[in-house]
Enzyme design. Structure first.
Site, PDB file in Angstrom:
ATOM      1  N   HIS A 136       0.831  -1.203   0.000  1.00  0.00           N
ATOM      2  CA  HIS A 136       0.000   0.000   0.000  1.00  0.00           C
ATOM      3  C   HIS A 136       0.868   1.258   0.000  1.00  0.00           C
ATOM      4  CE1 HIS A 136      -3.039  -2.705   2.332  1.00  0.00           C
ATOM      5  NE2 HIS A 136      -3.036  -2.973   1.041  1.00  0.00           N
ATOM      6  N   TYR A 155       2.144   1.982  13.436  1.00  0.00           N
ATOM      7  CA  TYR A 155       2.660   2.982  12.513  1.00  0.00           C
ATOM      8  C   TYR A 155       2.092   4.368  12.812  1.00  0.00           C
ATOM      9  CZ  TYR A 155      -1.498   1.421   9.801  1.00  0.00           C
ATOM     10  OH  TYR A 155      -2.764   1.047   9.392  1.00  0.00           O
TER      11      TYR A 155
END
Length: 460
Positions: free
Chosen positions: A67, A130
């Site tokens: 992604h 993240y």
């Protein structure tokens, strides 16, 4: 307190691995997963995370990606181990570059915008973390890549036919068909003015807008504007009618354009993470010093000068800003040089002030300095930008223009500011407008002599 992490570069530009200091004892371990001051000192971008995401993966072999969301990421695992893989999906020579590394709690990776992110868990119950510097937005389009693409040939530890993969990730395109992510753009505000037009024409990937397209005093327009699409915002918008600013209507307009708008942009720069470049004026000084350095205390005289000084104070609050203070700007459109050329052509013999001293700044010089500071990643802060050469007066410039136009320099009559202003409604002007260029020159920029530039401008 944990020690500084070790940092490692990779074949993907901007993607770096950090080896964190993991402090372990009988209770478990502790780490500073993200420590802004230390990590920026190591060379990481001050990317300004605004959201922390956690992804729990129940089974070994869970595989996610590839992604390429349009924001920077700082990835790590809170527990367990994972195999991380990244592919550069940005336009340019590094498109398709691959890097892999095993992630454990002592390893983190900074992933710049435009680099495809993926991982595969090597144990059950791995929590992947993240930090990102944009808030997640529903239906945000972004490039994706087939996990099994033969071109990039990622060496997955667990074969993909044995892995846990979503249906969506099984249908991503091959590299040859994948979209390449373009860099964020540059926004030029005040694009209809002399400087704004020059910036828009000269800077690659620039998007120029005027007040008719984006009014910085309109809260709804500001909220709807896609600030996340821009890496740099150049504020060339300003109210420059120095004398009209002394009127009731001009005062309000000047404060809105020169103080309120920069304050709004500084707030947006903090919230949205873009670099703000703002252009100011030597009018922020009272002109009593013969040479003005960047750190001279502000001492504005008239309303226009006061609004420009207020704008400077506001812009200084932006984390990533360049404040370019300049003087006597000359570009395409109505300006002093064009006026003198017109008077020379019409046979007029003007009176021009001879006790205001400074240097001209041609818009192409301002553009060149802007590009230089951005391209070289010069330290943020205030820089004086004008053309170089010996300081001179308005009357001396007018004499030069007359000679270049085929008229005698003697046709220009020097007068004092006091004599010129007699019977006129005029705002006060600084008599000394010479800006010290030492700081700019220390970055490797060499100013063009103003008389050389003047001859070129008049010939064009």
């Amino acid at each position: 307190m944990a020690d500084l992490p070790a940092i490692e570069t990779t074949p993907i530009p901007g993607l770096v691995v950090l080896r964190l200091d993991l402090r372990e004892d009988a209770r478990g371990w502790f780490k500073e997963n993200w420590q802004r001051e230390k990590m920026v000192a190591l060379g990481l971008p001050d990317f300004g995370p605004v959201q922390n995401n956690m992804s729990f993966n129940a089974k070994r072999g869970t595989t996610r990606g590839i992604h390429t969301e349009p924001w920077d990421k700082f990835v790590s695992v809170a527990n367990g181990r994972a195999f991380g893989a990244w592919v550069d999906m940005r336009e340019g020579d590094s498109f398709g570059a691959v890097f892999t590394v095993e992630l454990d709690p002592a390893t983190a990776v900074f992933v710049p915008r435009g680099v495809g992110n993926s991982y595969q868990t090597l144990e059950d119950g791995v929590t992947y973390s993240y930090l990102v510097n944009e808030h997640w937005r529903p239906a945000t389009p972004y490039p994706a890549l087939d996990l099994a693409d033969a071109t990039v040939a990622i060496p997955w530890p667990i074969p993909l036919d044995q892995a846990e993969i979503s249906d969506k990730d099984r249908t991503n395109p091959a590299l040859a068909d994948a979209e390449r992510m373009a860099p964020k753009r540059t926004l030029v505000l005040g694009a209809h003015g002399q400087l704004g037009r020059a910036l828009t024409e000269a800077l690659p990937n620039a998007h120029g807008v005027g007040r008719d397209e984006l009014d910085l005093t309109d809260a709804d327009a500001l909220a709807a504007w896609p600030w996340h699409e821009y890496a740099v915002v150049l504020n060339a918008a300003a109210y420059t009618a120095v004398d009209a600013a002394e009127t009731a209507e001009g005062r309000r307009t000047a404060w809105a354009a020169n103080a309120q708008a920069p304050a709004t942009l500084a707030r947006l720069a903090r919230e949205r993470g873009f670099t703000l470049v703002h252009y100011s004026s030597e009018y922020v000084f009272d002109g009593t010093a013969e040479l003005h350095a960047e750190d001279e205390p502000l001492s504005p005289l008239g309303v226009y000068a006061q609004t420009k000084a207020a704008g400077e104070v506001a812009v200084a609050a932006a984390p990533r800003h360049y404040l370019l203070r300049t003087s006597w700007v000359i570009g395409e459109g109505k300006n002093f040089v064009r006026t003198m050329q017109m008077l020379a052509e019409k046979g007029v013999a003007p009176s021009v002030v001879d006790d205001q001293v400074g240097r001209l700044t041609f818009t192409d010089e301002l553009v060149r300095a802007t590009r230089h500071l951005l391209d070289t990643a010069a330290p943020y802060g205030t820089y004086h930008v004008t053309n170089g050469g010996e300081p001179t007066s308005w009357a001396a410039i007018a004499k030069q223009v007359f000679e270049l136009s085929g008229r005698s320099a003697d046709d220009v009559t020097p007068v004092t500011t006091e004599e010129y202003a007699a019977g006129k409604e005029m705002a006060p002007r600084p008599l000394h407008s010479v800006l010290d260029l030492t700081k700019l020159e220390s970055t490797g920029f060499e100013p063009t002599d103003q008389l050389v530039a003047l001859k070129r401008y008049c010939a064009g």
